[in-house]
Design an enzyme around this catalytic site. Structure first.
Site, PDB file in Angstrom:
ATOM      1  N   ARG A  36      30.294  36.007  29.159  1.00 27.91           N
ATOM      2  CA  ARG A  36      31.849  36.370  29.045  1.00 27.91           C
ATOM      3  C   ARG A  36      32.164  36.439  27.475  1.00 27.91           C
ATOM      4  NH1 ARG A  36      33.243  31.582  32.992  1.00 27.91           N
ATOM      5  NH2 ARG A  36      33.197  32.719  34.996  1.00 27.91           N
ATOM      6  N   LYS A 201      31.962  32.940  54.448  1.00 25.04           N
ATOM      7  CA  LYS A 201      32.908  32.746  55.560  1.00 25.04           C
ATOM      8  C   LYS A 201      34.016  33.995  55.926  1.00 25.04           C
ATOM      9  CE  LYS A 201      33.326  27.751  54.561  1.00 25.04           C
ATOM     10  NZ  LYS A 201      34.216  26.877  53.842  1.00 25.04           N
ATOM     11  N   GLY A 357      31.986  36.976  42.909  1.00 23.96           N
ATOM     12  CA  GLY A 357      30.724  35.971  43.187  1.00 23.96           C
ATOM     13  C   GLY A 357      29.386  36.288  43.148  1.00 23.96           C
ATOM     14  N   GLY A 380      37.214  35.461  41.195  1.00 25.18           N
ATOM     15  CA  GLY A 380      38.423  35.153  41.824  1.00 25.18           C
ATOM     16  C   GLY A 380      39.536  36.413  41.594  1.00 25.18           C
TER      17      GLY A 380
END
Ligand code: AMP
Length: 399
Positions: A36, A201, A357, A380
């Protein structure tokens, strides 16, 4: 907003929201992954090169109640100086207040000041206006280069914008790169457009799939989430991951896809295991006929061919989420195969974006990061972008 590249920062004090939320070693506080930080160096260098000075602000970790040494940004000062080729980095041990004001006021062209962790103040995450105004006094132009927090309406990422006229708000190079890549996929996609959605999920990916149903020609669904779809279609999935309360959602998504003419591709077969472990016994089974006591932990050979075929015939590819439990060697073949297919399609001229992710971790782990068109740094934030949401950190710069 003005275009960052075209603006001459000579004589300006640029207040830049960066994402220096880097992982630190618990004992030594050494930076264990500086991705980053390195990402934003070109933005800082451009301003310094123009003859401007730079005031950097960021959060680090999740401090609960005020200052905590382990979350101090002082731990990144020396490395930042190194990354900037030896430029001295001054440090203000409070992001607002007298010392920050004095240090920024005395900053000369070519100099860099790093402010202490913004989240030592609760006001940051609350999006407090008075706090944002105090920060805004430190620089005469505001640059947002923190894509990782663009989905948060925090003081430094969004609220601060109102204290700058629109021509003094900028995206830095990181932000610009992310926005251009995401826009290309969401609004300018050449067809066929294939979205590869994996991971654990269904519940995490419903909004993204719904948004992509409006845009993609093909949606590949792999990973643990595929088994909820299999069960929804009447399949037998053994002990595979299943969200019972999302079965109806899966049925609805399949119906919507059919109505819109979007092809949904589910894995025809799976690598199955007798336990969720690296040393499990494995076998292969049709994904809709997994024996009791076994669970699908990766896509198998037929599914690999099926998915490769779709991917390699696409002109635009979006990839979010692994095809299996790629952290364990026995179950990483499917994710690797998809990475190869995405790389091949890219070599043939497709535009490919890997975002959000674990698929980013997977392309990095398998060494494919430079073989795809763009790897997003904002987990996110990119997910919410693909869900079709307006990101406050982007809107604040633009409007
Ligand atoms: P996500 O954060 O939703 O993208 O999910 C990533 C996680 O999903 C990774 O940790 C994978 O190990 C996990 N995963 C992928 N496929 C499966 C599977 N078939 N069963 C259980 N977990 C899976």
């Amino acid at each position: 907003m003005s275009k960052f590249t075209d603006f001459n920062f000579n004589g300006h004090k640029a207040l830049i929201r960066v994402d220096f939320n880097v992982p630190l070693d618990k004992q030594t506080f050494a930076i264990t992954d500086d991705t980053r930080m390195t990402a934003t160096i070109p933005t800082i260098k451009k301003i310094l090169g123009d003859g401007g000075s730079v005031i950097l602000m960021s959060h680090l970790g999740r401090p609960k109640d005020g200052p905590e040494d382990k979350y101090s940004l002082k731990h990144v000062v020396a490395h930042l100086s190194e990354l900037l080729g030896g430029v001295t980095v001054k440090f203000a041990d409070d992001c607002i207040g007298a010392s920050a004001v004095e240090l920024s006021a005395s900053l000369k062209a070519g100099e860099v000041l790093l402010l202490e962790n913004l989240r030592f103040y609760k006001e940051e995450e609350k999006g407090d206006e008075a706090f944002a105004e105090k920060l805004s006094k430190l620089g005469d132009v505001w640059v947002n280069d923190a894509f990782g927090t663009a989905h948060r309406a925090h003081a430094s990422t969004a609220v601060i914008a109102k204290f700058y006229p629109v021509e003094k708000r900028f995206f830095g190079f990181v932000m610009e790169g992310e926005v251009v890549a995401a826009e290309k996929v969401l609004h300018k996609a050449e067809k066929p457009f294939c979205a590869i959605i994996g991971g654990a999920k269904v519940s995490d990916k419903i909004l993204i799939i719904e948004n992509l149903l409006e845009r993609a020609t093909d949606i590949i669904i792999g990973g643990g989430m595929a088994y909820t779809f299999m069960k929804a279609m009447g399949g037998k999935i053994g002990n595979s991951l299943c969200e019972e309360d999302r079965i109806q959602t899966a049925i609805d998504l399949l119906k919507k896809a059919e109505a819109k003419g979007v092809n949904i591709h589910l894995p025809s077969d799976s690598i199955i295991a007798d336990k969720f472990a690296a040393d499990a016994n494995t076998s292969t089974a049709p994904s809709n006929n997994i024996p009791d006591g076994w669970m699908g932990l990766d896509i198998a050979a037929d599914a690999c061919n099926q998915f490769t075929n779709v991917i390699e015939n696409s002109r635009t590819i979006l990839w979010n989420g692994p095809m299996g439990v790629f952290e364990m060697e026995k179950f990483q073949h499917g994710t690797k195969t998809v990475a190869i297919a995405v790389a091949n399609a890219t070599a043939k001229g497709a535009f490919s974006l890997v975002g959000g992710g674990d698929s980013v971790a997977a392309v990095n782990q398998f060494g494919f990061a430079d073989k795809v068109s763009y790897v997003s740094t904002g987990g996110g934030a990119m997910l919410e972008y693909f869900e079709g949401k307006v990101l406050p950190g982007i809107a604040a710069v633009q409007s």
